[in-house]
Design an enzyme around this catalytic site. Structure first.
Site, short mmCIF file in Angstrom:
data_model
loop_
_atom_site.label_atom_id
_atom_site.label_comp_id
_atom_site.label_asym_id
_atom_site.label_seq_id
_atom_site.Cartn_x
_atom_site.Cartn_y
_atom_site.Cartn_z
N CYS A 251 33.66 -24.32 8.96
CA CYS A 251 34.76 -23.42 9.36
C CYS A 251 34.30 -22.00 9.09
CB CYS A 251 36.04 -23.74 8.60
SG CYS A 251 36.60 -25.45 8.69
N ALA A 252 33.28 -21.56 9.82
CA ALA A 252 32.53 -20.37 9.44
C ALA A 252 33.30 -19.08 9.63
CB ALA A 252 31.23 -20.30 10.25
N GLY A 256 30.97 -15.02 6.62
CA GLY A 256 30.68 -14.44 5.32
C GLY A 256 29.88 -15.36 4.41
N LYS A 257 30.27 -16.62 4.36
CA LYS A 257 29.56 -17.56 3.49
C LYS A 257 28.27 -18.04 4.16
CE LYS A 257 33.86 -18.91 1.25
NZ LYS A 257 34.72 -18.03 2.09
N ASP A 275 32.74 -23.02 14.39
CA ASP A 275 34.12 -22.56 14.38
C ASP A 275 34.77 -22.94 15.70
OD1 ASP A 275 35.70 -20.67 12.32
OD2 ASP A 275 36.49 -20.34 14.33
N ASP A 321 35.20 -24.43 4.48
CA ASP A 321 36.07 -23.34 4.01
C ASP A 321 37.35 -23.45 4.83
OD1 ASP A 321 37.10 -21.07 2.90
OD2 ASP A 321 35.81 -19.68 3.98
N CYS A 374 41.23 -20.41 0.02
CA CYS A 374 41.68 -19.20 -0.68
C CYS A 374 43.18 -19.35 -0.98
CB CYS A 374 41.39 -17.94 0.11
SG CYS A 374 42.02 -17.92 1.80
#
Length: 441
Positions: A251-252, A256-257, A275, A321, A374
């Protein structure tokens, strides 16, 4: 702009936010996108005035739950004008006469208060923003639907954590190891007048003492640093992506990761950023080029796509993510506490489980599945892990307290327990959760 002109502009901004973000039938667009469109259409508003208008508008958004309570208590329905009046009186603590004078009915100022608004101002003047009669939600500035989950997560520390979510988030940067190291990145920033200190947990993190527009800095343009919260950096650290590995960032988003993991891989091996949004992947491509990443490819996940089936069981690391409520980022996105609803949580937990199930099929025997959000809610974190592990016996947790000493020898762990669990009050990061699972060989 005159002070009253700034108030008028803030009211107009709040009208747009209500229509597009918060009303029951609104599209629920992110407020920063609405605000960007608002100011783009009003280029005559200069920099200083724009800041003043933004501070007033965003101030109302940050305190909306409490302002709504006060307005409802005097028997009225909140409107943008009433919200601004309440903010001036309760948050800025302006004298009633001064606040009312800003509604001066001039050409650029807001219309004078009507009889109902004047009575509201009289009733609100002198009150405390946080009233002892408030129920728990507005007292803590939290929507009611998160209270059970937050109480489970934080217990006696709930009030402390809620207060931290009202604070201003720091600006963290990640030194790009493909082009520099932490010390050299700090020197490059300092040469441009940007002082930064190493973050306490991430080996690549730099924290600015106050928010700065860093995207115009040469160090950023040259790809030496990326904007990334320290908590997000730690998720990439726990992925432990090494040179030569095959890695999927499932789930790019804007990658960032992916960028952080490509750096730990030293540009060796292969990382695939996946994605469902072509727009996000396009933005990711620009960031990858600036950072000097050349071991990454992008893949758009579409209905009927057989990419995952063809690559089943071939990846050393698969990072999920997951899309989530984002409760851990409410310092940065105060509008989200108004836009997000219990129905969103229910939908997202189902989506997270489905993504986990599909991503798990990509992991090779002996490889690792890394799940992150998050969010501060157990429903999206610990409970999601318990559900997944109960249904897929191939995977077992790799405890955080075992991972950390190997990844950061000599550095005290940011938290205790089997998972990485971060929060603004406890660690100073955004709220993050990360679990590392290993597939049996």
């Amino acid at each position: 702009m005159t002070p009253s002109g700034r108030v008028a502009a803030a009211i107009a901004l709040l009208v747009e936010l209500e229509a597009q973000c918060f009303a029951p039938d609104a599209r629920r667009r992110p407020a920063d996108a609405v605000a960007s469109d608002f100011f783009r259409a009003r280029r005559f508003i200069g920099g200083g005035d724009r800041r003043a208008v933004s501070e007033l508008g965003w101030g109302v958004v940050r305190q909306r739950l409490r302002l709504d309570w006060h307005i409802a208590r005097i028997g009225l329905v909140p409107t943008p004008r009433l919200l601004v009046i309440a903010y001036l009186l309760l948050v800025e603590r302006r004298p009633r006469q001064e606040a009312e004078a800003l509604f001066d009915d001039t050409h650029f100022g807001p219309a004078a208060l009507d009889a109902v608004e004047r009575r509201a101002a009289a009733a609100l003047a002198g009150r405390a923003l946080v009233d002892p009669a408030m129920p728990e939600g507005p007292r803590l500035n939290l929507p009611d639907w998160v209270l059970p989950g937050f109480a489970t997560r934080f217990g006696a520390r709930l009030a402390e954590e809620a207060a931290a979510l009202e604070g201003e988030a720091p600006l963290d940067l990640r030194a790009n190891l493909l082009k520099t190291d932490l010390a050299a990145a700090a020197v490059a920033l300092a040469a441009e007048g940007i002082e930064a200190q190493a973050t306490p947990f991430s080996p690549w993190g730099l924290r600015l003492p106050s928010r700065r527009p860093v995207t115009g800095a040469k160090a950023y343009r040259d790809g030496l640093v990326e904007v990334q919260d320290e908590g997000s950096q730690l998720i990439a650290l726990l992925a432990d992506a090494r040179p030569g590995m095959r890695v999927a960032d499932y789930c790019a988003g804007a990658a960032g990761k992916t960028l952080a993991m490509a750096a730990t891989m030293g540009n060796r091996g292969k990382i695939t950023a996946c994605d469902t949004s072509a727009v996000r992947l396009e933005g990711a491509g620009k960031r990858l080029r600036r950072a000097g990443v050349d071991n990454a490819e992008r893949h758009l996940l579409e209905p009927g796509d057989r990419w995952a089936k063809r690559r089943g069981g071939t990846f050393d690391r698969v990072l999920v993510d997951a899309p989530c409520t984002g409760t851990g980022t409410w310092r940065r996105n105060p509008d989200a506490r108004l836009r997000t609803r219990i129905e969103d949580l229910q939908e997202l937990t189902a989506v997270q489980h489905d993504i986990l199930r599909r991503a798990a099929e990509l992991v090779r025997p002996g490889g690792r599945l890394i799940y992150a959000t998050c969010s501060l809610l157990p429903q999206e974190n610990e409970e999601q892990m318990a559900r997944f592990l109960a249904l897929d016996a191939r995977f077992a947790p790799v405890p955080f307290d075992r991972l950390w000493p190997a990844l950061r020898p000599g550095v005290p762990a940011p938290c205790e327990g089997p998972w990485l669990a971060l929060s603004p009050a406890a660690q100073g990061t955004d709220g993050f959760f990360c679990a590392v699972l290993e597939r049996a060989s």
